[in-house]
Design a protein around this motif. Structure first.
Motif, mmCIF file in Angstrom:
data_model
loop_
_atom_site.group_PDB
_atom_site.id
_atom_site.type_symbol
_atom_site.label_atom_id
_atom_site.label_comp_id
_atom_site.label_asym_id
_atom_site.label_seq_id
_atom_site.Cartn_x
_atom_site.Cartn_y
_atom_site.Cartn_z
ATOM 1 N N LYS A 135 0.831 -1.206 0.000
ATOM 2 C CA LYS A 135 0.000 0.000 0.000
ATOM 3 C C LYS A 135 0.866 1.258 0.000
ATOM 4 C CE LYS A 135 -3.816 2.302 2.401
ATOM 5 N NZ LYS A 135 -3.221 3.647 2.309
ATOM 6 N N GLU A 136 1.938 1.238 0.792
ATOM 7 C CA GLU A 136 2.822 2.403 0.839
ATOM 8 C C GLU A 136 3.417 2.680 -0.537
ATOM 9 O OE1 GLU A 136 6.694 4.107 3.345
ATOM 10 O OE2 GLU A 136 6.181 1.965 3.434
ATOM 11 N N LEU A 137 3.856 1.619 -1.232
ATOM 12 C CA LEU A 137 4.437 1.789 -2.561
ATOM 13 C C LEU A 137 3.387 2.296 -3.552
ATOM 14 C CD1 LEU A 137 6.564 1.516 -4.755
ATOM 15 C CD2 LEU A 137 6.081 -0.947 -4.837
ATOM 16 N N LEU A 138 2.214 1.690 -3.570
ATOM 17 C CA LEU A 138 1.183 2.095 -4.521
ATOM 18 C C LEU A 138 0.703 3.519 -4.250
ATOM 19 C CD1 LEU A 138 -0.843 -1.238 -4.742
ATOM 20 C CD2 LEU A 138 0.508 -0.202 -6.570
ATOM 21 N N ASP A 139 0.601 3.887 -2.979
ATOM 22 C CA ASP A 139 0.213 5.258 -2.637
ATOM 23 C C ASP A 139 1.275 6.245 -3.106
ATOM 24 O OD1 ASP A 139 -2.119 4.356 -1.497
ATOM 25 O OD2 ASP A 139 -1.438 4.583 0.584
ATOM 26 N N TRP A 140 2.543 5.881 -2.895
ATOM 27 C CA TRP A 140 3.629 6.758 -3.339
ATOM 28 C C TRP A 140 3.620 6.881 -4.861
ATOM 29 C CZ3 TRP A 140 7.876 6.433 -6.490
ATOM 30 C CH2 TRP A 140 8.833 7.446 -6.371
ATOM 31 N N MET A 141 3.410 5.777 -5.543
ATOM 32 C CA MET A 141 3.341 5.817 -7.003
ATOM 33 C C MET A 141 2.205 6.712 -7.473
ATOM 34 S SD MET A 141 4.153 1.776 -7.796
ATOM 35 C CE MET A 141 3.507 1.842 -9.470
ATOM 36 N N ALA A 142 1.054 6.627 -6.817
ATOM 37 C CA ALA A 142 -0.082 7.465 -7.201
ATOM 38 C C ALA A 142 0.241 8.942 -7.008
ATOM 39 C CB ALA A 142 -1.315 7.073 -6.387
ATOM 40 N N ASN A 143 1.014 9.251 -5.977
ATOM 41 C CA ASN A 143 1.396 10.635 -5.719
ATOM 42 C C ASN A 143 2.435 11.146 -6.710
ATOM 43 O OD1 ASN A 143 -0.337 10.952 -3.535
ATOM 44 N ND2 ASN A 143 1.192 10.212 -2.061
ATOM 45 N N HIS A 144 3.113 10.226 -7.409
ATOM 46 C CA HIS A 144 4.164 10.603 -8.362
ATOM 47 C C HIS A 144 3.868 10.065 -9.758
ATOM 48 C CE1 HIS A 144 6.122 10.987 -4.401
ATOM 49 N NE2 HIS A 144 6.776 11.969 -4.974
ATOM 50 N N VAL A 145 2.589 9.898 -10.044
ATOM 51 C CA VAL A 145 2.217 9.263 -11.311
ATOM 52 C C VAL A 145 2.639 10.113 -12.519
ATOM 53 C CG1 VAL A 145 -0.130 10.229 -11.471
ATOM 54 C CG2 VAL A 145 0.361 7.938 -12.405
ATOM 55 N N ASP A 146 2.694 11.416 -12.354
ATOM 56 C CA ASP A 146 3.101 12.266 -13.470
ATOM 57 C C ASP A 146 4.602 12.216 -13.731
ATOM 58 O OD1 ASP A 146 0.495 13.059 -13.909
ATOM 59 O OD2 ASP A 146 0.654 14.843 -12.642
ATOM 60 N N ASP A 147 5.350 11.658 -12.784
ATOM 61 C CA ASP A 147 6.805 11.561 -12.937
ATOM 62 C C ASP A 147 7.245 10.269 -13.601
ATOM 63 O OD1 ASP A 147 7.503 14.019 -11.502
ATOM 64 O OD2 ASP A 147 6.781 12.974 -9.717
ATOM 65 N N MET A 148 6.356 9.292 -13.717
ATOM 66 C CA MET A 148 6.735 7.964 -14.181
ATOM 67 C C MET A 148 6.303 7.737 -15.616
ATOM 68 S SD MET A 148 3.881 5.939 -11.860
ATOM 69 C CE MET A 148 4.304 4.274 -12.327
ATOM 70 N N VAL A 149 7.140 7.021 -16.375
ATOM 71 C CA VAL A 149 6.751 6.666 -17.737
ATOM 72 C C VAL A 149 6.016 5.336 -17.781
ATOM 73 C CG1 VAL A 149 8.593 7.976 -18.835
ATOM 74 C CG2 VAL A 149 8.970 5.571 -18.262
ATOM 75 N N ALA A 150 6.174 4.530 -16.717
ATOM 76 C CA ALA A 150 5.561 3.200 -16.732
ATOM 77 C C ALA A 150 5.541 2.619 -15.330
ATOM 78 C CB ALA A 150 6.335 2.265 -17.666
ATOM 79 N N VAL A 151 4.758 1.563 -15.178
ATOM 80 C CA VAL A 151 4.780 0.721 -13.990
ATOM 81 C C VAL A 151 5.791 -0.383 -14.241
ATOM 82 C CG1 VAL A 151 3.455 -0.878 -12.558
ATOM 83 C CG2 VAL A 151 2.365 1.216 -13.447
ATOM 84 N N GLY A 152 6.826 -0.462 -13.399
ATOM 85 C CA GLY A 152 7.810 -1.502 -13.645
ATOM 86 C C GLY A 152 9.050 -1.386 -12.784
ATOM 87 N N GLU A 153 9.692 -2.362 -12.506
ATOM 88 C CA GLU A 153 9.530 -3.682 -13.090
ATOM 89 C C GLU A 153 8.637 -4.518 -12.186
ATOM 90 O OE1 GLU A 153 12.468 -7.374 -14.500
ATOM 91 O OE2 GLU A 153 13.312 -5.534 -13.690
ATOM 92 N N VAL A 154 7.645 -5.149 -12.778
ATOM 93 C CA VAL A 154 6.726 -6.004 -12.037
ATOM 94 C C VAL A 154 6.580 -7.320 -12.802
ATOM 95 C CG1 VAL A 154 5.494 -4.046 -11.031
ATOM 96 C CG2 VAL A 154 4.687 -5.023 -13.183
ATOM 97 N N GLY A 155 6.001 -8.304 -12.144
ATOM 98 C CA GLY A 155 5.830 -9.570 -12.858
ATOM 99 C C GLY A 155 5.695 -10.753 -11.934
ATOM 100 N N LEU A 156 6.286 -11.871 -12.353
ATOM 101 C CA LEU A 156 6.183 -13.129 -11.622
ATOM 102 C C LEU A 156 7.562 -13.766 -11.480
ATOM 103 C CD1 LEU A 156 2.944 -14.465 -13.347
ATOM 104 C CD2 LEU A 156 3.150 -13.629 -10.994
ATOM 105 N N PRO A 157 7.791 -14.490 -10.359
ATOM 106 C CA PRO A 157 9.138 -14.944 -9.993
ATOM 107 C C PRO A 157 9.509 -16.294 -10.585
ATOM 108 C CG PRO A 157 7.646 -15.432 -8.216
ATOM 109 C CD PRO A 157 6.819 -14.774 -9.281
ATOM 110 N N TYR A 158 9.685 -16.378 -11.870
ATOM 111 C CA TYR A 158 9.987 -17.657 -12.509
ATOM 112 C C TYR A 158 11.248 -18.293 -11.931
ATOM 113 C CZ TYR A 158 11.306 -21.073 -16.041
ATOM 114 O OH TYR A 158 11.668 -22.229 -16.682
ATOM 115 N N TYR A 159 12.301 -17.517 -11.783
ATOM 116 C CA TYR A 159 13.590 -18.082 -11.382
ATOM 117 C C TYR A 159 13.600 -18.459 -9.900
ATOM 118 C CZ TYR A 159 14.832 -16.334 -15.961
ATOM 119 O OH TYR A 159 14.849 -16.104 -17.313
ATOM 120 N N ALA A 160 12.963 -17.667 -9.051
ATOM 121 C CA ALA A 160 12.866 -18.017 -7.637
ATOM 122 C C ALA A 160 12.021 -19.265 -7.453
ATOM 123 C CB ALA A 160 12.278 -16.852 -6.842
#
Length: 271
Positions: free
Chosen positions: A86-111
C-alpha cells in the motif's frame, strides 16, 4: 516523433530497461556522462521496490530527459507485506506524473524454479495477487506496464492484462514458447532484446519471428553479458550492438533497424 531515413547516420538509441539505481554511484556518473556525448538519447530506469523508485525519481529529476523512471516491485524477491504494498502504490499514485511506466513487475519464474529444484514448498498466488494490483494501477493511471514474466508466467500475465484491458505492455528480455509469443504479438505486446541477441540461440530465434513493430532494445544493466561483452560493465551504448545484430537477423540496414527500435519505444512510452 522524428522519422529517419536509411541514409541518415547516428540514429538515436533508447535503452528501454536498465536498473540505473542499482549501479555503484561512480558507475552511474560514468554512464550518465557517457550518454550525454553518445547516440543514446534516453534510458528507462526500472525500480526494484519503494527505495529504488525514490532513487530513480531523484536521478530523473537531476538528469531530465536522459533518465525516464518506472516505479514498481521486482518479483524475484519476497512478497512485500500488505502495508508495504500500500505504501508503494500510494507513493506511485502521488508521483504518477513523474513515471513513464509501472515496472519492473511480474512473476518470480527463477525463484520458483530454484525452490522447486531444492524441494521447497512454493505458493505463487501472493505474487499473482501483487502483479494484479500493479496491472490494475497501470490501467487506472493509463500507464504502460514493464513485465518480468517468462515462459509459462507470460500466459498468466497475459490473462491479467486481458482482465483489466491493459494493452500497453512490455515483456522485457522475454523467453518462451512460440504459442505464447503468438499470443503476445496478437495482443500488441512489445518485447526488447538485450546484448545476448549476439550469441544466445533462443533469443536469436525469437528475434527472427517477432513482429518488427513490437520490438525494442534494452540492457537490463547492471546484469553482465558474455560473448564480446565478457568482463565489461553493462552500458546503454551496448544497445547499438543489439540493434546491429537484430538488423542482420532480419536482413535490414542497421539504420533501418535503429529507426524501428526508436519509433517503437517512442510510441509505447510517449517519449
Amino acid at each position: 516523433m522524428k522519422s529517419f531515413t536509411q541514409t541518415e547516420t547516428n540514429l538515436p538509441l533508447l535503452d528501454t530497461h536498465i536498473h540505473l539505481d542499482s549501479y555503484a554511484f561512480s558507475d552511474q556518473q560514468t554512464i550518465l556522462a557517457d550518454i550525454r556525448k553518445s547516440e543514446v538519447q534516453s534510458i528507462i530506469s526500472v525500480s526494484m521496490n519503494l527505495a529504488s523508485s525514490k532513487r530513480n525519481l531523484e536521478l530523473a529529476r537531476e538528469y531530465g530527459p536522459l533518465v525516464r523512471p518506472a516505479f514498481g516491485y521486482h518479483p524475484e524477491q519476497p512478497v512485500p507485506s500488505p502495508e508495504e504494498t500500500k505504501e508503494l502504490l500510494d507513493w506511485m499514485a502521488n508521483h504518477v506524473d513523474d513515471m513513464v511506466a509501472v515496472g519492473e513487475v511480474g512473476l518470480p519464474y527463477y525463484a520458483r524454479l530454484e525452490a522447486e529444484t531444492e524441494g521447497r514448498p512454493w505458493d505463487n498466488r501472493p505474487y499473482e495477487c501483487l502483479l494484479e494490483q500493479f496491472i490494475a494501477f497501470a490501467k487506472r493511471h493509463h500507464k504502460p506496464v514493464i513485465l518480468h514474466a517468462v515462459y509459462e508466467d507470460a500466459d498468466t500475465a497475459c490473462d491479467l492484462l486481458d482482465k483489466y484491458g491493459v494493452t500497453r505492455a512490455h515483456f522485457h528480455w522475454f523467453k518462451g514458447s512460440r504459442d505464447t509469443l503468438q499470443r503476445m504479438a496478437d495482443k500488441g505486446c512489445y518485447i526488447s532484446f538485450t546484448p545476448d541477441i549476439l550469441y544466445e540461440d533462443e533469443i536469436r530465434d525469437i528475434a527472427r519471428m517477432y513482429p518488427e513493430h513490437l520490438v525494442m532494445t534494452e540492457t537490463d544493466g547492471p546484469w553482465p553479458f558474455d560473448g564480446p561483452f565478457t568482463g565489461q560493465m553493462t552500458h546503454p551504448k551496448m544497445t547499438a550492438s543489439a540493434a546491429a545484430a537484430w538488423a542482420e537477423l532480419r536482413g535490414l540496414a542497421v539504420s533501418e533497424a535503429r529507426r524501428i527500435f526508436y519509433e517503437n519505444a517512442v510510441r509505447l512510452y510517449d517519449l
